[in-house]
Write a protein that holds these residues in place. Structure first.
Motif, PDB file in Angstrom:
ATOM      1  N   ILE A   1      -3.733  10.099   1.211  1.00 35.59           N
ATOM      2  CA  ILE A   1      -3.832   9.778  -0.216  1.00 35.59           C
ATOM      3  C   ILE A   1      -4.288  10.995  -1.014  1.00 35.59           C
ATOM      4  O   ILE A   1      -3.767  11.291  -2.092  1.00 35.59           O
TER       5      ILE A   1
ATOM      6  N   ALA B   1       2.148   1.776  -3.468  1.00 35.17           N
ATOM      7  CA  ALA B   1       1.083   2.195  -4.387  1.00 35.17           C
ATOM      8  C   ALA B   1       0.739   3.665  -4.190  1.00 35.17           C
ATOM      9  O   ALA B   1       0.496   4.398  -5.160  1.00 35.17           O
ATOM     10  N   ILE B   2       0.743   4.126  -2.921  1.00 41.81           N
ATOM     11  CA  ILE B   2       0.435   5.536  -2.656  1.00 41.81           C
ATOM     12  C   ILE B   2       1.539   6.432  -3.204  1.00 41.81           C
ATOM     13  O   ILE B   2       1.276   7.446  -3.871  1.00 41.81           O
TER      14      ILE B   2
ATOM     15  N   ASP C   1       1.447   6.663  -6.820  1.00 43.94           N
ATOM     16  CA  ASP C   1       0.139   7.133  -7.292  1.00 43.94           C
ATOM     17  C   ASP C   1      -0.484   6.108  -8.249  1.00 43.94           C
ATOM     18  O   ASP C   1      -1.007   6.446  -9.307  1.00 43.94           O
TER      19      ASP C   1
ATOM     20  N   LEU D   1      -2.810   3.623  -7.147  1.00 44.96           N
ATOM     21  CA  LEU D   1      -3.794   2.921  -6.327  1.00 44.96           C
ATOM     22  C   LEU D   1      -4.840   2.218  -7.176  1.00 44.96           C
ATOM     23  O   LEU D   1      -5.215   2.705  -8.245  1.00 44.96           O
ATOM     24  N   ARG D   2      -5.331   1.095  -6.674  1.00 45.34           N
ATOM     25  CA  ARG D   2      -6.550   0.489  -7.196  1.00 45.34           C
ATOM     26  C   ARG D   2      -7.569   0.530  -6.059  1.00 45.34           C
ATOM     27  O   ARG D   2      -7.257   0.949  -4.942  1.00 45.34           O
TER      28      ARG D   2
ATOM     29  N   LEU E   1       0.826  -1.210   0.000  1.00 45.60           N
ATOM     30  CA  LEU E   1       0.000   0.000   0.000  1.00 45.60           C
ATOM     31  C   LEU E   1       0.860   1.259   0.000  1.00 45.60           C
ATOM     32  O   LEU E   1       0.557   2.229  -0.709  1.00 45.60           O
TER      33      LEU E   1
ATOM     34  N   THR F   1      -1.920  12.280  -4.181  1.00 45.15           N
ATOM     35  CA  THR F   1      -2.297  11.790  -5.506  1.00 45.15           C
ATOM     36  C   THR F   1      -2.463  12.925  -6.509  1.00 45.15           C
ATOM     37  O   THR F   1      -2.810  14.059  -6.150  1.00 45.15           O
TER      38      THR F   1
ATOM     39  N   ILE G   1     -12.219   4.075  -2.487  1.00 46.55           N
ATOM     40  CA  ILE G   1     -11.630   3.817  -1.176  1.00 46.55           C
ATOM     41  C   ILE G   1     -12.784   3.823  -0.181  1.00 46.55           C
ATOM     42  O   ILE G   1     -13.422   4.852   0.041  1.00 46.55           O
TER      43      ILE G   1
ATOM     44  N   ILE H   1     -10.494   9.426  -7.550  1.00 50.07           N
ATOM     45  CA  ILE H   1     -10.584   8.571  -6.358  1.00 50.07           C
ATOM     46  C   ILE H   1     -11.790   9.034  -5.558  1.00 50.07           C
ATOM     47  O   ILE H   1     -11.907  10.208  -5.200  1.00 50.07           O
TER      48      ILE H   1
END
Length: 437
Positions: free
Chosen positions: A71, A45-46, A49, A51-52, A42, A75, A140, A111
């Motif tokens: 986030i 991923a953050i 940038d 993210l899923r 995680l 992002t 999210i 997001i």
């Protein structure tokens, strides 16, 4: 700074301390190392940038909304937020339309942070699904409930699930000390906080950073400064600001089921101390005493059974007495029953017997019950054997017992009840051994 900027700044300062102290980057993050620590999936991923969709779940004050805030500040995607307690399908549709526009006009992803996502009903969750699936929005979700039970299975299958744990006492101490010196927090005050006071707040918060920080702020704002303007936060001051330990316990949530599970397993494991602790925990959190009494009743039969037949009597008496007496005195009655059952000899032989018999009811086709066991008062066809014919009345024989077949032919010889060597059941076992032989 113009008037509007000044008003925004004043509004921010009026927010609770926990809101003001939310980290704005991963570098400020404290705790949850298992999901957001260095080089975790995680965290990478953050930072990238990339993210899923994901769902964050855990008790209050563990950082779900804070992580979404981090986030949003890192992002390049458009970040939108709604709360499931107030939003409806129209709000979801509006967010989707804006997400589509962001792709067309700016080439940016969107997001969508949905706080309390478990509050969405099935229709609302279904409204999100196609747009999560086709990538129009990156979802999210934040929830205090187990998403595997409370969130649409299709949404869960398309999301990464991360569980946030209660923060450690050391984590919360770190946050409290930072808040005292940080200008966003209480840095404008001259505060001296005793170590025992901070330790007390960190311990009593029970893993909830929000509770600890807001209690610290209350202590700072309600303590009279000394002559030199210093605010001294002592243990006595801290104790007054967080009088009752908050429990992570919701009657329909994970902690409800986890605590009752721990209560039952402690009684089963013959640990009266653990049993009475979990009982106290449930009572403290406002659990319905009738629910607790029902669980004690079930346990008395399921796990004590005939090893101590009095256990069921004690449990039944406690259930009746609690309804008659009520709380708070009823907690003494529940404690007596729980302790008695925890200390009683254990046997699940009766429980195993009924489940084994139920399995045979399901699997084995029985054509007829033994003729001698049938009701002799029922009319029978001419020429057929009379119901009850050949039945041996036990009390006509020595010891009030005579061997005869009771199970149907298809189950002849089957044994369901296997008494243990524990408590009263040892005598039952010996008696059955003699009869069965």
């Amino acid at each position: 700074m113009d008037l509007f900027e000044q008003n925004r700044e004043n509004a921010k300062k009026s927010e609770p301390l926990a809101a003001r102290m939310r980290p704005v980057s991963l570098d400020e993050w404290v705790g949850q190392e298992h999901i957001i620590g260095k080089n975790t999936l995680l965290a990478r991923a953050i930072k990238a940038d990339k993210l899923r969709s994901l769902v964050l779940y855990g008790p209050p004050g563990t950082g779900k909304t804070t992580l979404a805030s981090v986030i949003s500040s890192t992002t390049e995607a458009v970040f939108m937020q709604i709360n499931a307690t107030t939003a409806g399908v129209k709000d979801i549709q509006k967010a989707v339309e804006e997400a589509k526009s962001a792709v067309v006009l700016y080439g940016k992803r969107t997001i969508l942070f949905v706080d309390e996502i478990h509050r969405f009903n099935k229709l609302q969750q279904d409204a999100l699904l196609p747009y999560v699936e086709n990538g129009t929005i990156i979802l999210i979700g934040a929830t205090t409930e187990n998403p595997y039970f409370e969130v649409n299975k299709a949404l869960v299958s398309r999301s990464m699930i991360f569980e946030l744990n209660p923060l450690s006492q050391e984590n919360i101490l770190s946050l409290l000390r930072r808040a005292i010196v940080d200008p966003r927090g209480l840095g404008d005050f001259l505060i001296t906080a005793h170590d025992d006071a901070l330790n007390f707040l960190a311990d009593r918060a029970n893993g909830d950073a929000r509770t600890a920080l807001n209690s610290l702020e209350l202590a700072a704002l309600t303590t009279e400064p000394t002559a030199d303007g210093r605010i001294e936060i002592t243990l006595e001051v801290a104790a007054a600001c967080i009088q009752k330990r908050p429990l992570m316990y919701e009657k329909n949530g994970d902690n409800h089921y986890d605590t009752i599970s721990a209560f039952i397993k402690s009684m089963r494991g013959s640990d009266p101390d653990a049993a009475v602790y979990y009982l106290a925990r449930m009572l403290h959190a406002g659990e319905d005493p009738r629910f607790i009494a029902r669980r004690i009743l079930i346990h008395a039969s399921e796990d004590v059974g005939n090893a101590d037949p009095h256990a069921l009597q004690v449990a039944a008496a406690a259930a009746t007495a609690v309804q008659f007496v009520g709380l708070p005195e009823g907690q003494i009655i529940l404690a007596q029953a729980a302790i008695y059952i925890a200390c009683a000899p254990k046997s699940n032989a009766s429980c195993n017997a009924i489940y084994a018999a139920l399995a045979d009811v399901e699997k084995v086709q029985v054509k007829s019950l033994p003729i001698h066991l049938k009701d002799p008062n029922k009319p029978h066809a001419v020429g057929s054997q009379k119901h009850g014919a050949g039945y041996k009345y036990s009390h006509d024989f020595p010891g009030n017992y005579v061997p005869q077949q009771y199970l149907p032919d298809e189950l002849k010889g089957r044994t369901y009840y296997h008494p243990t060597e524990n408590g009263v059941e040892k005598k039952i076992k010996e008696s059955l051994r003699r009869l069965r032989s």
